[in-house]
Design a protein around this motif. Structure first.
Motif, mmCIF file in Angstrom:
data_model
loop_
_atom_site.group_PDB
_atom_site.id
_atom_site.type_symbol
_atom_site.label_atom_id
_atom_site.label_comp_id
_atom_site.label_asym_id
_atom_site.label_seq_id
_atom_site.Cartn_x
_atom_site.Cartn_y
_atom_site.Cartn_z
ATOM 1 N N GLN A 112 -22.063 -37.865 23.832
ATOM 2 C CA GLN A 112 -22.061 -38.897 24.856
ATOM 3 C C GLN A 112 -20.938 -39.879 24.573
ATOM 4 O O GLN A 112 -20.653 -40.196 23.419
ATOM 5 N N GLU A 113 -20.275 -40.328 25.633
ATOM 6 C CA GLU A 113 -19.179 -41.279 25.491
ATOM 7 C C GLU A 113 -19.287 -42.336 26.574
ATOM 8 O O GLU A 113 -19.926 -42.135 27.594
ATOM 9 N N GLN A 114 -18.623 -43.448 26.322
ATOM 10 C CA GLN A 114 -18.593 -44.546 27.279
ATOM 11 C C GLN A 114 -17.233 -45.218 27.165
ATOM 12 O O GLN A 114 -16.737 -45.434 26.057
ATOM 13 N N ILE A 115 -16.628 -45.547 28.311
ATOM 14 C CA ILE A 115 -15.319 -46.188 28.303
ATOM 15 C C ILE A 115 -15.222 -47.151 29.487
ATOM 16 O O ILE A 115 -15.764 -46.876 30.553
ATOM 17 N N ALA A 171 -10.277 -40.113 37.103
ATOM 18 C CA ALA A 171 -9.214 -39.413 36.370
ATOM 19 C C ALA A 171 -9.611 -39.198 34.914
ATOM 20 O O ALA A 171 -9.410 -38.119 34.351
ATOM 21 N N TRP A 172 -10.181 -40.204 34.289
ATOM 22 C CA TRP A 172 -10.611 -40.082 32.891
ATOM 23 C C TRP A 172 -11.686 -39.012 32.753
ATOM 24 O O TRP A 172 -11.642 -38.164 31.863
ATOM 25 N N ALA A 173 -12.686 -39.040 33.646
ATOM 26 C CA ALA A 173 -13.774 -38.065 33.579
ATOM 27 C C ALA A 173 -13.259 -36.642 33.815
ATOM 28 O O ALA A 173 -13.729 -35.698 33.172
ATOM 29 N N THR A 174 -12.296 -36.487 34.687
ATOM 30 C CA THR A 174 -11.707 -35.171 34.940
ATOM 31 C C THR A 174 -10.986 -34.659 33.700
ATOM 32 O O THR A 174 -11.153 -33.499 33.309
ATOM 33 N N ARG A 175 -10.200 -35.526 33.065
ATOM 34 C CA ARG A 175 -9.517 -35.129 31.817
ATOM 35 C C ARG A 175 -10.533 -34.792 30.738
ATOM 36 O O ARG A 175 -10.386 -33.801 30.018
ATOM 37 N N TRP A 176 -11.587 -35.600 30.609
ATOM 38 C CA TRP A 176 -12.632 -35.380 29.612
ATOM 39 C C TRP A 176 -13.252 -34.008 29.815
ATOM 40 O O TRP A 176 -13.435 -33.246 28.880
ATOM 41 N N MET A 177 -13.592 -33.685 31.070
ATOM 42 C CA MET A 177 -14.227 -32.408 31.381
ATOM 43 C C MET A 177 -13.283 -31.243 31.086
ATOM 44 O O MET A 177 -13.697 -30.249 30.490
ATOM 45 N N ARG A 178 -12.026 -31.345 31.485
ATOM 46 C CA ARG A 178 -11.082 -30.248 31.263
ATOM 47 C C ARG A 178 -10.850 -29.990 29.777
ATOM 48 O O ARG A 178 -10.707 -28.846 29.359
ATOM 49 N N ARG A 218 -19.434 -43.321 31.966
ATOM 50 C CA ARG A 218 -20.328 -42.844 30.906
ATOM 51 C C ARG A 218 -20.521 -41.353 31.035
ATOM 52 O O ARG A 218 -20.748 -40.829 32.116
ATOM 53 N N ILE A 219 -20.474 -40.674 29.906
ATOM 54 C CA ILE A 219 -20.791 -39.261 29.821
ATOM 55 C C ILE A 219 -22.171 -39.187 29.186
ATOM 56 O O ILE A 219 -22.370 -39.671 28.070
ATOM 57 N N LEU A 220 -23.122 -38.596 29.872
ATOM 58 C CA LEU A 220 -24.496 -38.556 29.380
ATOM 59 C C LEU A 220 -24.904 -37.177 28.896
ATOM 60 O O LEU A 220 -26.072 -36.938 28.626
ATOM 61 N N ILE A 221 -23.954 -36.277 28.781
ATOM 62 C CA ILE A 221 -24.202 -34.919 28.299
ATOM 63 C C ILE A 221 -24.028 -34.917 26.790
ATOM 64 O O ILE A 221 -23.104 -35.532 26.268
ATOM 65 N N SER A 222 -24.896 -34.229 26.090
ATOM 66 C CA SER A 222 -24.709 -34.102 24.650
ATOM 67 C C SER A 222 -25.136 -32.716 24.206
ATOM 68 O O SER A 222 -26.034 -32.118 24.780
ATOM 69 N N GLY A 223 -24.463 -32.210 23.211
ATOM 70 C CA GLY A 223 -24.753 -30.896 22.671
ATOM 71 C C GLY A 223 -23.960 -30.708 21.392
ATOM 72 O O GLY A 223 -23.376 -31.656 20.865
ATOM 73 N N THR A 224 -23.893 -29.480 20.926
ATOM 74 C CA THR A 224 -23.223 -29.193 19.657
ATOM 75 C C THR A 224 -21.772 -29.663 19.646
ATOM 76 O O THR A 224 -21.349 -30.344 18.733
ATOM 77 N N ASP A 225 -21.007 -29.302 20.671
ATOM 78 C CA ASP A 225 -19.586 -29.651 20.713
ATOM 79 C C ASP A 225 -19.278 -30.766 21.703
ATOM 80 O O ASP A 225 -18.121 -31.059 21.962
#
Length: 51
Positions: free
Chosen positions: A13-16, A26-33, A3-10
């Motif tokens: 929040q996501e969940q997988i 690995a997914w979270a690292t790709r998401w962040m990059r 789960r990504i709990l950060i939210s803002g303009t760009d």
């Protein structure tokens, strides 16, 4: 579950569902990059200005 709990303009929040801790990492690292510039803008907007 990752789960990504950060939210803002760009950034939103996501969940997988992931098959393992390594796959989730690995997914979270790709998401962040992929959103690095947007995350930096979001953090910069929340940081207090230095005196």
């Amino acid at each position: 579950m990752a789960r990504i709990l950060i939210s803002g303009t760009d950034v939103r929040q996501e969940q997988i569902a992931v098959r393992s801790l390594d796959a989730g990492t690995a997914w979270a690292t790709r998401w962040m990059r992929e959103r690095q510039a947007a995350l930096l803008r979001l953090v910069a907007g929340q940081m207090p200005l230095a005196p």
